[in-house]
Write a protein that holds these residues in place. Structure first.
Motif, PDB file in Angstrom:
ATOM      1  N   ARG A  16      39.414   7.289   8.577  1.00  0.00           N
ATOM      2  CA  ARG A  16      40.413   7.927   9.444  1.00  0.00           C
ATOM      3  C   ARG A  16      40.097   7.952  10.920  1.00  0.00           C
ATOM      4  NH1 ARG A  16      41.263  10.919   4.712  1.00  0.00           N
ATOM      5  NH2 ARG A  16      40.173  12.823   5.656  1.00  0.00           N
ATOM      6  N   VAL A  17      38.807   8.336  11.111  1.00  0.00           N
ATOM      7  CA  VAL A  17      38.134   8.440  12.391  1.00  0.00           C
ATOM      8  C   VAL A  17      38.146   7.206  13.054  1.00  0.00           C
ATOM      9  CG1 VAL A  17      36.200   8.922  13.635  1.00  0.00           C
ATOM     10  CG2 VAL A  17      36.724  10.580  12.053  1.00  0.00           C
ATOM     11  N   ALA A  18      37.771   6.173  12.278  1.00  0.00           N
ATOM     12  CA  ALA A  18      37.590   4.689  12.839  1.00  0.00           C
ATOM     13  C   ALA A  18      38.847   4.138  13.253  1.00  0.00           C
ATOM     14  CB  ALA A  18      36.827   3.984  11.851  1.00  0.00           C
ATOM     15  N   TRP A  19      39.772   4.547  12.131  1.00  0.00           N
ATOM     16  CA  TRP A  19      41.080   4.020  12.576  1.00  0.00           C
ATOM     17  C   TRP A  19      41.888   4.821  13.897  1.00  0.00           C
ATOM     18  CZ3 TRP A  19      44.409   0.122  11.702  1.00  0.00           C
ATOM     19  CH2 TRP A  19      45.595   0.231  11.806  1.00  0.00           C
ATOM     20  N   PHE A 450      29.377   3.398  15.810  1.00  0.00           N
ATOM     21  CA  PHE A 450      30.312   4.219  16.845  1.00  0.00           C
ATOM     22  C   PHE A 450      30.823   5.003  16.006  1.00  0.00           C
ATOM     23  CE2 PHE A 450      34.307   4.329  19.164  1.00  0.00           C
ATOM     24  CZ  PHE A 450      33.776   4.986  20.390  1.00  0.00           C
ATOM     25  N   SER A 451      31.622   4.749  14.960  1.00  0.00           N
ATOM     26  CA  SER A 451      32.518   5.300  14.196  1.00  0.00           C
ATOM     27  C   SER A 451      32.254   6.668  13.609  1.00  0.00           C
ATOM     28  CB  SER A 451      33.467   4.635  13.193  1.00  0.00           C
ATOM     29  OG  SER A 451      34.119   3.514  13.620  1.00  0.00           O
ATOM     30  N   LEU A 452      30.613   6.536  13.004  1.00  0.00           N
ATOM     31  CA  LEU A 452      29.732   7.244  12.655  1.00  0.00           C
ATOM     32  C   LEU A 452      29.422   8.224  13.402  1.00  0.00           C
ATOM     33  CD1 LEU A 452      28.403   8.207   9.732  1.00  0.00           C
ATOM     34  CD2 LEU A 452      26.572   7.122  10.530  1.00  0.00           C
ATOM     35  N   LEU A 453      29.368   8.017  14.638  1.00  0.00           N
ATOM     36  CA  LEU A 453      28.890   8.853  15.763  1.00  0.00           C
ATOM     37  C   LEU A 453      30.149   9.705  15.976  1.00  0.00           C
ATOM     38  CD1 LEU A 453      27.149   9.882  17.934  1.00  0.00           C
ATOM     39  CD2 LEU A 453      27.972   7.982  19.474  1.00  0.00           C
ATOM     40  N   LEU A 454      31.296   9.216  16.015  1.00  0.00           N
ATOM     41  CA  LEU A 454      32.447  10.186  16.237  1.00  0.00           C
ATOM     42  C   LEU A 454      32.818  10.915  15.078  1.00  0.00           C
ATOM     43  CD1 LEU A 454      35.003   7.420  17.628  1.00  0.00           C
ATOM     44  CD2 LEU A 454      33.799   9.023  19.178  1.00  0.00           C
ATOM     45  N   TYR A 455      32.567  10.624  14.059  1.00  0.00           N
ATOM     46  CA  TYR A 455      32.603  11.381  12.847  1.00  0.00           C
ATOM     47  C   TYR A 455      31.788  12.794  13.107  1.00  0.00           C
ATOM     48  CZ  TYR A 455      32.230  12.808   8.031  1.00  0.00           C
ATOM     49  OH  TYR A 455      32.051  13.411   6.657  1.00  0.00           O
ATOM     50  N   ARG A 456      30.337  12.507  13.393  1.00  0.00           N
ATOM     51  CA  ARG A 456      29.508  13.679  13.421  1.00  0.00           C
ATOM     52  C   ARG A 456      29.800  14.502  14.629  1.00  0.00           C
ATOM     53  NH1 ARG A 456      27.092  13.895   8.609  1.00  0.00           N
ATOM     54  NH2 ARG A 456      25.632  12.168   8.236  1.00  0.00           N
ATOM     55  N   ARG A 457      30.296  13.934  15.556  1.00  0.00           N
ATOM     56  CA  ARG A 457      30.932  14.894  16.606  1.00  0.00           C
ATOM     57  C   ARG A 457      32.080  15.755  16.046  1.00  0.00           C
ATOM     58  NH1 ARG A 457      30.893  11.244  22.113  1.00  0.00           N
ATOM     59  NH2 ARG A 457      28.685  11.039  22.572  1.00  0.00           N
ATOM     60  N   GLU A 458      33.076  15.256  15.278  1.00  0.00           N
ATOM     61  CA  GLU A 458      34.404  16.012  14.999  1.00  0.00           C
ATOM     62  C   GLU A 458      33.853  17.031  13.914  1.00  0.00           C
ATOM     63  OE1 GLU A 458      37.234  13.849  13.363  1.00  0.00           O
ATOM     64  OE2 GLU A 458      37.660  12.758  15.134  1.00  0.00           O
ATOM     65  N   GLU A 459      32.603  17.056  13.323  1.00  0.00           N
ATOM     66  CA  GLU A 459      32.103  18.013  12.472  1.00  0.00           C
ATOM     67  C   GLU A 459      31.483  19.134  13.210  1.00  0.00           C
ATOM     68  OE1 GLU A 459      29.206  16.331  10.176  1.00  0.00           O
ATOM     69  OE2 GLU A 459      30.355  15.849   8.509  1.00  0.00           O
ATOM     70  N   TYR A 460      31.258  19.138  14.460  1.00  0.00           N
ATOM     71  CA  TYR A 460      30.822  20.010  15.146  1.00  0.00           C
ATOM     72  C   TYR A 460      31.894  20.530  15.953  1.00  0.00           C
ATOM     73  CZ  TYR A 460      26.273  18.802  13.267  1.00  0.00           C
ATOM     74  OH  TYR A 460      25.319  18.547  12.511  1.00  0.00           O
TER      75      TYR A 460
END
Length: 460
Positions: A16-19, A450-460
């Motif tokens: 979903r983050v990637a989309w 890049f998507s994984l990086l955005l995913y981690r940021r949303e966790e915090y």
């Protein structure tokens, strides 16, 4: 100490983050793919041209290739593999390097370009990997020699040059090896010619002095019966001289390839001596049978078969003796040693057989002692003349056969398909599709990161 809890990745949430950031993700993939495509278009073009050749035999090297391999100090279990390695050798590759523009992309001075060529000639491995691809089609005797170059002409020249240089080297080595045997045979032909001329002169002089030109019927019968001995004695002498020439040639070649100080004498082997004695006995027996029967008589045919089997056994035993004593040398030198040992054994057999036949012939001739002395001497001179003329004739035939063999050995490799000139608009490299695909995969990996990086940021 506090333990950090393991974190798991929610793949659904990652998707979903990637989309939700599909535009930059897609941009990353597209950009990487385009960069790879553009780079592939600007990379230097490479062309390839292939010459297909066929080897005449795949079980063992012939004289030319064996001599070439011996000169290069090589040895391998597969003849096809040895051909391929010879094609990559300095002797084959260096002339091609000399004929090429070494590096047309770099503007080097003449002096620096020559230095670069010399370095490559000393160790051509890098050049071979870059410009040559030599493969054998499994299960066949076909070898594909592919040349690679920055222009169609260069690729064709490399492929053609390697094959032509290999054929030239093989022919030269074959001539060097075979010419030794021909040279030694020519020496023995000259000796045999002199001996035949002397025997003919003595016979003619005796006829002139004693006025004996046609012996009486009784002596004709004796001469006819002695012909079997004469023919066989002549064959033994030819065998000895031809084998001596082969032995001299092999020993000379062994000296050239530094065979070392290995010493052996196959004639001292008890098994070899036993087989040799049986051969001599069978030779004498066969002559006796030929005095009584024709060549098609079952007794003569059986005796010839037994003699052939004994000779084959002798060759096998000699090969086994040499192999057991020559395990530390390379296969090419071992083959030359076997040739020398086989010739040595053949000389010993020819000597023993000739002596036994001469002794038996003397016994037979003594049985006809009631002939006049003039007729007996006439017979002896006539026999000597005929034997030496037969030796001379057969040695000449042997020499011609070796010359034919020399020509045949230079044709172990035949060109099936010559190297074509590649079309300038159809280079073999770079592979645009492959490079573009690699760029696409790299883009996908970067987009995932890049998507994984955005995913981690949303966790915090």
């Amino acid at each position: 100490m506090e333990k950090e809890e393991e974190r798991s990745i929610d793949l659904g949430r990652l998707a979903r983050v990637a989309w939700s950031h599909k535009i930059p993700v897609a941009a990353i993939i597209v950009v990487c793919t385009l960069i790879a495509f553009i780079c592939s278009m600007f990379l230097p073009k490479e062309y390839s041209s292939t010459t297909v050749v066929q080897t005449r035999g795949a079980s063992a090297l012939s004289g030319g290739a064996a001599a070439a391999l011996a000169a290069l100090g090589g040895g391998s279990s597969s003849a096809t593999t040895q051909y391929i390695e010879l094609m990559k050798s300095r002797a084959v590759v260096n002339p091609v390097i000399d004929e090429m523009d070494f590096d047309p992309e770099n503007k080097l001075s003449d002096e620096k370009e020559q230095e670069a060529k010399e370095r490559t000639k000393i160790s051509p491995g890098g050049w071979v990997k870059k410009h040559l691809d030599i493969k054998n089609t499994k299960g066949t005797s076909l070898i594909a020699v592919t040349g690679k170059g920055s222009t169609p002409e260069e690729a064709q020249k490399i492929s053609q040059g390697v094959v032509e240089n290999f054929l030239r080297m093989q022919t030269e080595k074959s001539k060097e090896t075979q010419s030794l045997l021909v040279k030694f045979l020519n020496d023995r032909i000259e000796t045999a010619k002199t001996e035949a001329d002397e025997a003919n002169a003595k016979f003619a002089q005796y006829q002139k002095e004693h006025q004996v030109y046609s012996p009486e019927e009784q002596s004709k019968i004796v001469i006819a019966k002695m012909n079997a001995f004469d023919d066989e004695i002549g064959k033994m002498e030819v065998q000895k001289r031809a084998s001596q020439a082969k032995l001299d040639a092999a020993q000379s070649k062994l000296g050239e390839v530094n065979a070392g100080s290995l010493q052996y004498n196959v004639n001292d082997n008890s098994t070899v001596q036993s087989i040799r004695s049986q051969i001599v006995s069978k030779e004498v027996e066969l002559v006796g049978l030929r005095q009584q029967y024709t060549e098609k008589h079952p007794s003569v045919i059986a005796a010839e078969k037994q003699l052939s089997d004994l000779q084959q056994s002798l060759e096998s035993e000699v090969a086994a003796v040499v192999s057991s004593k020559a395990a530390t040398v390379n296969p090419t030198q071992s083959a030359l040693m076997q040739d020398a040992a086989q010739a040595q054994a053949a000389i010993a057999v020819a000597d023993a057989s000739r002596n036994a036949l001469q002794k038996r012939a003397a016994q037979k001739q003594a049985e006809y002692g009631d002939l006049p002395d003039e007729i007996v001497e006439y017979m002896q001179l006539k026999r000597d003349s005929e034997i030496k003329n037969e030796i001379y004739t057969n040695l000449v035939k042997q020499c011609e056969q070796d010359k034919i063999q020399e020509a045949m050995e230079s044709m172990d490799i035949q060109i099936i398909d010559e190297a074509p000139l590649p079309m300038s608009d159809m280079p073999s490299g770079p592979n645009v599709k492959l490079i573009t695909a690699v760029g696409f995969v790299a883009g996908v990996l970067i987009a995932f990161g890049f998507s994984l990086l955005l995913y981690r940021r949303e966790e915090y």
